[in-house]
Design a protein around this motif. Structure first.
Motif, PDB file in Angstrom:
ATOM      1  N   ARG A   8       0.824  -1.199   0.000  1.00  0.00           N
ATOM      2  CA  ARG A   8       0.000   0.000   0.000  1.00  0.00           C
ATOM      3  C   ARG A   8       0.864   1.257   0.000  1.00  0.00           C
ATOM      4  N   GLY A   9       1.951   1.222   0.729  1.00  0.00           N
ATOM      5  CA  GLY A   9       2.767   2.423   0.867  1.00  0.00           C
ATOM      6  C   GLY A   9       3.813   2.587  -0.228  1.00  0.00           C
ATOM      7  N   GLN A  10       4.301   1.465  -0.770  1.00  0.00           N
ATOM      8  CA  GLN A  10       5.450   1.580  -1.663  1.00  0.00           C
ATOM      9  C   GLN A  10       5.187   1.119  -3.090  1.00  0.00           C
ATOM     10  N   SER A  11       4.048   0.491  -3.320  1.00  0.00           N
ATOM     11  CA  SER A  11       3.822  -0.037  -4.663  1.00  0.00           C
ATOM     12  C   SER A  11       2.567   0.491  -5.336  1.00  0.00           C
ATOM     13  N   ILE A  12       1.460   0.470  -4.624  1.00  0.00           N
ATOM     14  CA  ILE A  12       0.195   0.776  -5.278  1.00  0.00           C
ATOM     15  C   ILE A  12       0.007   2.280  -5.415  1.00  0.00           C
ATOM     16  N   VAL A  13      -0.377   2.702  -6.611  1.00  0.00           N
ATOM     17  CA  VAL A  13      -0.767   4.100  -6.806  1.00  0.00           C
ATOM     18  C   VAL A  13      -2.286   4.101  -6.884  1.00  0.00           C
ATOM     19  N   PRO A  14      -2.963   4.502  -5.805  1.00  0.00           N
ATOM     20  CA  PRO A  14      -4.400   4.254  -5.704  1.00  0.00           C
ATOM     21  C   PRO A  14      -5.240   5.009  -6.731  1.00  0.00           C
ATOM     22  N   ASP A  15      -4.781   6.177  -7.174  1.00  0.00           N
ATOM     23  CA  ASP A  15      -5.619   6.947  -8.087  1.00  0.00           C
ATOM     24  C   ASP A  15      -5.411   6.578  -9.550  1.00  0.00           C
ATOM     25  N   LEU A  16      -4.480   5.693  -9.813  1.00  0.00           N
ATOM     26  CA  LEU A  16      -4.312   5.223 -11.188  1.00  0.00           C
ATOM     27  C   LEU A  16      -5.059   3.902 -11.339  1.00  0.00           C
ATOM     28  N   SER A  17      -5.484   3.620 -12.573  1.00  0.00           N
ATOM     29  CA  SER A  17      -6.222   2.389 -12.810  1.00  0.00           C
ATOM     30  C   SER A  17      -5.299   1.183 -12.642  1.00  0.00           C
ATOM     31  N   VAL A  18      -5.887   0.007 -12.609  1.00  0.00           N
ATOM     32  CA  VAL A  18      -5.095  -1.207 -12.465  1.00  0.00           C
ATOM     33  C   VAL A  18      -4.108  -1.323 -13.620  1.00  0.00           C
ATOM     34  N   GLN A  19      -4.589  -1.008 -14.811  1.00  0.00           N
ATOM     35  CA  GLN A  19      -3.709  -1.103 -15.977  1.00  0.00           C
ATOM     36  C   GLN A  19      -2.521  -0.156 -15.846  1.00  0.00           C
TER      37      GLN A  19
ATOM     38  N   GLU B 206       2.481  -4.708 -24.919  1.00  0.00           N
ATOM     39  CA  GLU B 206       1.157  -5.288 -24.769  1.00  0.00           C
ATOM     40  C   GLU B 206       1.188  -6.812 -24.791  1.00  0.00           C
ATOM     41  N   ALA B 207       1.959  -7.356 -25.726  1.00  0.00           N
ATOM     42  CA  ALA B 207       1.995  -8.816 -25.869  1.00  0.00           C
ATOM     43  C   ALA B 207       2.592  -9.450 -24.616  1.00  0.00           C
ATOM     44  N   GLU B 208       3.675  -8.854 -24.138  1.00  0.00           N
ATOM     45  CA  GLU B 208       4.337  -9.384 -22.942  1.00  0.00           C
ATOM     46  C   GLU B 208       3.387  -9.299 -21.744  1.00  0.00           C
ATOM     47  N   ALA B 209       2.657  -8.191 -21.640  1.00  0.00           N
ATOM     48  CA  ALA B 209       1.722  -8.037 -20.529  1.00  0.00           C
ATOM     49  C   ALA B 209       0.651  -9.118 -20.581  1.00  0.00           C
ATOM     50  N   ARG B 210       0.161  -9.363 -21.782  1.00  0.00           N
ATOM     51  CA  ARG B 210      -0.906 -10.357 -21.907  1.00  0.00           C
ATOM     52  C   ARG B 210      -0.395 -11.746 -21.500  1.00  0.00           C
ATOM     53  N   ARG B 211       0.846 -12.042 -21.911  1.00  0.00           N
ATOM     54  CA  ARG B 211       1.430 -13.337 -21.574  1.00  0.00           C
ATOM     55  C   ARG B 211       1.591 -13.470 -20.051  1.00  0.00           C
ATOM     56  N   LEU B 212       2.076 -12.405 -19.431  1.00  0.00           N
ATOM     57  CA  LEU B 212       2.299 -12.446 -17.987  1.00  0.00           C
ATOM     58  C   LEU B 212       0.988 -12.608 -17.217  1.00  0.00           C
ATOM     59  N   LEU B 213      -0.023 -11.871 -17.634  1.00  0.00           N
ATOM     60  CA  LEU B 213      -1.305 -11.946 -16.942  1.00  0.00           C
ATOM     61  C   LEU B 213      -1.864 -13.347 -17.028  1.00  0.00           C
ATOM     62  N   GLU B 214      -1.715 -13.934 -18.195  1.00  0.00           N
ATOM     63  CA  GLU B 214      -2.215 -15.292 -18.375  1.00  0.00           C
ATOM     64  C   GLU B 214      -1.441 -16.244 -17.463  1.00  0.00           C
ATOM     65  N   ARG B 215      -0.136 -16.050 -17.433  1.00  0.00           N
ATOM     66  CA  ARG B 215       0.731 -16.901 -16.621  1.00  0.00           C
ATOM     67  C   ARG B 215       0.372 -16.774 -15.133  1.00  0.00           C
ATOM     68  N   LEU B 216      -0.033 -15.606 -14.719  1.00  0.00           N
ATOM     69  CA  LEU B 216      -0.344 -15.379 -13.308  1.00  0.00           C
ATOM     70  C   LEU B 216      -1.831 -15.557 -13.015  1.00  0.00           C
ATOM     71  N   ASP B 217      -2.581 -16.104 -13.953  1.00  0.00           N
ATOM     72  CA  ASP B 217      -4.030 -16.315 -13.771  1.00  0.00           C
ATOM     73  C   ASP B 217      -4.769 -15.037 -13.418  1.00  0.00           C
ATOM     74  N   LEU B 218      -4.414 -13.947 -14.073  1.00  0.00           N
ATOM     75  CA  LEU B 218      -5.139 -12.707 -13.813  1.00  0.00           C
ATOM     76  C   LEU B 218      -6.075 -12.461 -14.983  1.00  0.00           C
ATOM     77  N   PRO B 219      -7.369 -12.391 -14.739  1.00  0.00           N
ATOM     78  CA  PRO B 219      -8.298 -12.119 -15.827  1.00  0.00           C
ATOM     79  C   PRO B 219      -8.025 -10.734 -16.409  1.00  0.00           C
ATOM     80  N   ALA B 220      -7.810 -10.673 -17.735  1.00  0.00           N
ATOM     81  CA  ALA B 220      -7.472  -9.400 -18.368  1.00  0.00           C
ATOM     82  C   ALA B 220      -8.577  -8.372 -18.145  1.00  0.00           C
ATOM     83  N   GLY B 221      -9.810  -8.868 -17.966  1.00  0.00           N
ATOM     84  CA  GLY B 221     -10.932  -7.952 -17.786  1.00  0.00           C
ATOM     85  C   GLY B 221     -10.815  -7.083 -16.547  1.00  0.00           C
ATOM     86  N   ARG B 222     -10.063  -7.558 -15.548  1.00  0.00           N
ATOM     87  CA  ARG B 222      -9.998  -6.768 -14.313  1.00  0.00           C
ATOM     88  C   ARG B 222      -9.026  -5.608 -14.428  1.00  0.00           C
ATOM     89  N   LEU B 223      -8.283  -5.586 -15.537  1.00  0.00           N
ATOM     90  CA  LEU B 223      -7.310  -4.510 -15.727  1.00  0.00           C
ATOM     91  C   LEU B 223      -7.958  -3.146 -15.802  1.00  0.00           C
TER      92      LEU B 223
END
Lengths: 323, 628
Positions: free
Chosen positions: B343-354, B376-393
């Motif tokens: 919360r303090g060192q990584s997340i920027v709360p006012d920016l979107s997840v993407q 974009e391609a690398e991001a899509r591959r990583l999200l898939e690898r980490l089981d993150l639904p792209a829709g939540r971005l």
């Protein structure tokens, strides 16, 4: 890529819903109320007048938005406007209009750079630094001008304000241009997004490798330059420079940014919001004048609007779980 | 232990945003018992504790306190009812004195601050805990050690006359000696008839101190109030982890395999936290940086990443000198850091997840636009690898995500840059057990592809599972660099103990050498290893080549490879002389007064005339029993 764009559009929609749309609603409400209350309000003449009155506050508030987005505040805008206008007036006497305007913009930038470096590099509170610059600026404005108005500006100066561009006077055109450019910059460029990230979580921005120092200074420089632009347009309109010009302007600018939904803690706010905030303030001033309300009541009206806007924003965002 | 329940909670449910932290949790605590509340990271132990102490309101379920319904809406109500909590991250005001902190809650009561009465009461409380001398009441809390701060917290709950005290992971930043002292205190509190809830995931401690245990898994109680004595460690692990997750580590630790050195740190120092840290990190390796909270591990990562200026030492990246002044320079050189405090060192709360995902990319990029297209391609591959639904971005804020989801996004943020060195600080803190697994798998995969990974963790189990080698830091100094195959949690705990708390041992060793010459040392003997016994040297004093035992502090040689194999393989009552005639070594087992084995203290002497062993044995034993 098309998917990506769709994603961003959806995000933008939600964002609009959260913030500016509510303020736009408020603006329309004020607009409708004033149209009903005063038969003169809706006249084309008055509407143009409304935009004309928005120029100075609007341009200064645009710069203020940058500073507030990083979590700072710039109290020096009014006196920077004053001193840069005096510098312009003195320079024009010897070197002509272009040099005068250039000198004003450069000195506005230098004033902003001074504040920005002290805040970002040395970690001083922006409130204190810009309070100091505010005092220095006003004092220099008196000294440079010899405590007198500069009223010998060349008549050609008024071209800066009244040359029609696509049917609107050039001062209103510059206001619109500044808002379009800053909106694009903040929303769609690396620098703009960096400014949001810094205001929202400075530490995270630093660890992510963003240029935190540079983009913490830049907003103050922009604010200084915009104040100078506002000063140029203001002087060109009345063809004279008063060392007192811009007194109290910082409060109007901050009010407009806050009414526009920005958070003084940084990270949240937008140019569209600020523009709406400026229009609301100018409309109320204008409307109360038309209705013949004593100018002494205007301060109360503006104050109530500021507090109500922030209170509503807080209540709504608490209920939706945001913020 | 009385038979009536002091506190009983049933069917507690709590949902944070979308994450169900507690599903159907129950707990029953009696007066005069120490009740263990167990579970893996993210099982809901802390949430349940916070519900009971009024910091969080539960959504559903009922709690009875001394037979009456109880639903605290704020900490004050829990305090007034008599439930106190000793927090994991302390809730003290660092600028106030010990006395003021102990009576901070009293400030809210009528009557005001009465220093003299409070002082007497505080002294009585500490006396009752047997800790009269350990806390200077006038000192600012800022100046205290972690163990002393915890004592302040305990005194604070006692000043409020708490009948139930919840200890949330109380041993995370304590040395073994300090843990012993804490256990003494807990035992006293129990004997006074208070109920104690002991939250932990360290099994040995659970067996040492608790009477009964309740196990949580994924927010639900899977075993309620089982007498500790009727359980084995294996059963407890199975309860905590569930049937599906096999406990087997060792399966796939990534070793360096003679790969080239990527990052090398020599004698890094940034006082007061970092004093002398050295290690080498190889390509394709996962290296652990172990130690207690506050030992200087995070600060070491900060030096590597340009967040903290070192006062001394040097770093080399792929052989070239490396001294980043800010994170940007470290990132351009190929480093990435997943910091501890999301919360303090990584997340920027006012920016979107993407935008959060692309934040490091935004920084690394040159040019005017945001350029999401590039990756974009690398991001899509990583999200898939980490089981993150792209829709939540496209969601507006990351704050609504569970800890595990957040951590995956932050990890992906850095992996997008394809770093050569990946630094992680407590990578699974607040992450549920399922996500933990996938983060481990991801890290192994990243290492296998050639990235060097450096992991800081207080969770020794995690280090042992993930890392091939562990560098142990204690009080800002590297004291061991050991293959994790040779380690278990007990050994790691002893290596990680702050040297300051081991002062008694050090001064004993020094006194022995001053008096008799030779070499004195302290360490563990492990004869259970298949390839032959090993000695784990924790400390050593003395330079006498004739009495050289053949190991230094932090080394873990095979006993056969030392210079004193005869003594180490069969410790006796007296001195044991080596086959060659020298040196002769006396080994004395060290036990805490609670009966925990804490290794051996040895004295190796050259020469023919040896001192009488019996008084020596007594002296060594006595010092330990009192001081540890």
């Amino acid at each position: 890529m098309s998917q990506n764009v769709g994603v961003r559009a959806a995000g933008t929609r939600r964002w609009l819903k959260r913030l500016e749309v509510r303020m736009l609603g408020l603006a329309l409400l004020v607009f409708a109320a004033l149209s009903l209350a005063s038969p003169f309000f809706l006249q084309a003449n008055n509407l143009l007048n409304l935009l004309d009155q928005s120029v100075v506050t609007g341009i200064v508030a645009a710069g203020m938005t940058f500073v507030i987005l990083t979590g700072g505040i710039d109290l020096s805008v009014g006196s920077v406007l004053g001193v840069t206008a005096v510098i312009m007036g003195l320079t024009i006497r010897h070197y002509g209009i272009a040099a005068g305007v250039g000198a004003a913009l450069v000195s506005g930038g230098i004033a902003g750079l001074f504040s920005g470096v002290l805040v970002a590099r040395f970690g001083l509170p922006s409130f204190v630094v810009t309070l100091g610059v505010m005092a220095i600026g006003r004092s220099l404005a008196y000294i440079f001008s010899g405590q007198n108005s500069i009223s010998d500006l060349p008549a050609a100066m008024s071209d800066l304000v009244y040359t029609p561009i696509l049917g609107v006077p050039s001062n209103v055109a510059s206001l619109i241009a500044i808002y379009v450019l800053t909106w694009l910059y903040l929303g769609f460029t690396r620098g703009g997004r960096t400014i949001y990230a810094i205001g929202s979580n400075r530490e995270a921005a630093r660890i992510a490798g963003l240029n935190v120092l540079g983009y913490s200074i830049l907003p103050y420089v922009i604010s200084g330059v915009f104040s100078a632009i506002a000063g140029v347009l203001m002087s060109a309109q009345i063809l004279s420079v008063d060392p007192l010009a811009g007194t109290g302007l910082e409060l109007d600018a901050i009010a407009a940014v806050v009414i526009g939904g920005a958070s003084l803690a940084g990270g949240r706010g937008s140019m569209i919001g600020t523009l709406i905030g400026v229009l609301i303030m100018v409309m109320i001033r204008n409307g109360l004048n038309l209705l013949g309300v004593s100018p002494f009541w205007q301060g109360s009206a503006i104050g109530v609007i500021i507090i109500a806007a922030v209170l509503i924003e807080r209540l709504v965002s608490a209920r939706t779980g945001g913020g | 232990m009385s038979d009536t329940a002091l506190l009983s909670a049933r069917g507690i449910e709590k949902i944070f945003d979308r994450t169900r932290a507690l599903a159907c949790a129950s707990l029953e605590v009696r007066a005069g018992e120490v009740h263990g509340l167990l579970g893996a990271n993210g099982a809901g132990k802390s949430t349940l504790s916070r519900v009971l102490s009024g910091q969080v309101r539960h959504d559903r379920g009922e709690i009875f306190w001394r037979g009456a319904p109880y639903a605290p809406r704020r900490p004050r109500e829990a305090i007034e009812a008599g439930i106190g909590m000793v927090m994991q991250e302390t809730s003290l005001a660092p600028d106030l004195t010990v006395l003021e902190n102990i009576f901070l809650p009293a400030l809210a009561r009528p009557g005001g601050f009465r220093p003299r009465a409070f002082r007497a009461q505080a002294e009585a409380i500490l006396e009752g805990l047997g800790q009269a001398q350990s806390l200077p009441l006038e000192a600012e809390v800022r100046s205290l050690s972690a163990a002393q701060r915890q004592l302040v917290e305990i005194a604070k709950t006692l000043a409020m006359e708490a009948a139930l005290i919840i200890f949330d992971e109380p041993t995370a930043s304590l040395s073994p000696g300090e843990v012993e002292r804490l256990f003494d205190i807990i035992t006293r509190l129990r004997e006074e008839g208070r109920g104690i809830v002991f939250v932990s995931h360290r099994l040995e401690e659970v067996f040492a101190i608790t009477n009964r245990v309740t196990v949580l898994r994924e927010g639900r109680t899977v075993a309620a109030s089982i007498p500790t004595a009727s359980l084995t460690q294996a059963e407890l692990i199975r309860l905590m982890a569930g049937q599906d997750v096999s406990g087997g580590r060792t399966s796939s630790r990534t070793t360096a395999n003679g790969q080239e050195v990527v990052l090398e740190a020599r004698h890094l120092a940034a006082p007061p936290k970092v004093r002398d840290v050295s290690f080498t990190l190889h390509r394709g390796e996962i290296l652990g940086l172990g130690g207690l909270v506050g030992a200087g591990r995070s600060e070491t990562l900060e030096i590597l990443f340009g967040l903290r200026a070192p006062a001394g030492g040097e770093m080399r990246l792929e052989g070239r000198p490396f001294a980043p002044h800010r994170p940007r320079e470290a990132i351009r050189a190929g480093l990435a850091l997943v910091p501890e405090d999301r919360r303090g060192q990584s997340i920027v709360p006012d920016l979107s997840v993407q935008e959060n995902l692309f934040l490091a990319h935004l920084a690394a990029r040159r040019g005017f636009g945001v350029g999401l297209r590039d990756r974009e391609a690398e991001a899509r591959r990583l999200l898939e690898r980490l089981d993150l639904p792209a829709g939540r971005l496209d969601e507006a804020s990351m704050l609504a995500f569970s800890g595990g989801m957040q951590q995956k996004i932050i990890l992906a943020r850095w992996l997008l840059l394809k770093p050569r060195v990946l630094l992680l600080d407590e990578p699974t803190k607040g992450v549920d057990i399922g996500t933990r697994r996938s983060i481990y798998d991801m890290l192994r995969e990243v290492a296998a592809s050639g990235t060097a990974v450096l992991v800081v963790s207080s969770d020794f189990e995690e280090l042992l599972e993930l890392c091939a080698r562990i560098v142990v830091i204690s009080d800002g100094t590297t004291i061991a660099d050991v293959e994790s195959a040779l380690l278990d949690e007990t050994k790691l705990t002893l290596f990680a103990a702050p040297r300051s708390s081991m002062g008694a041992v050090s001064s004993l060793l020094a006194a022995l050498v001053a008096e008799y010459g030779g070499v004195a040392f302290w360490g563990l003997i492990d004869g259970s290893l298949t390839e032959g016994g090993r000695f784990y040297c924790l400390a050593r004093v003395g330079e006498d080549s004739a009495a050289e035992p053949g190991f230094r502090a932090g080394e873990t040689p095979l006993i056969a490879a030392t210079r004193i194999p005869a003594a180490l393989s069969a410790p006796k009552e007296g001195f044991v002389r080596e086959a060659g005639g020298s040196p002769a070594t006396l080994l004395v087992p060290v036990k805490s007064h609670r009966g925990h084995a804490l290794g051996w203290i040895g004295l190796s002497l050259a020469g023919a005339s040896l001192p009488e062993p019996a008084p020596l044995r007594q002296r060594i034993g006595a010092v330990i029993a009192h001081e540890m």
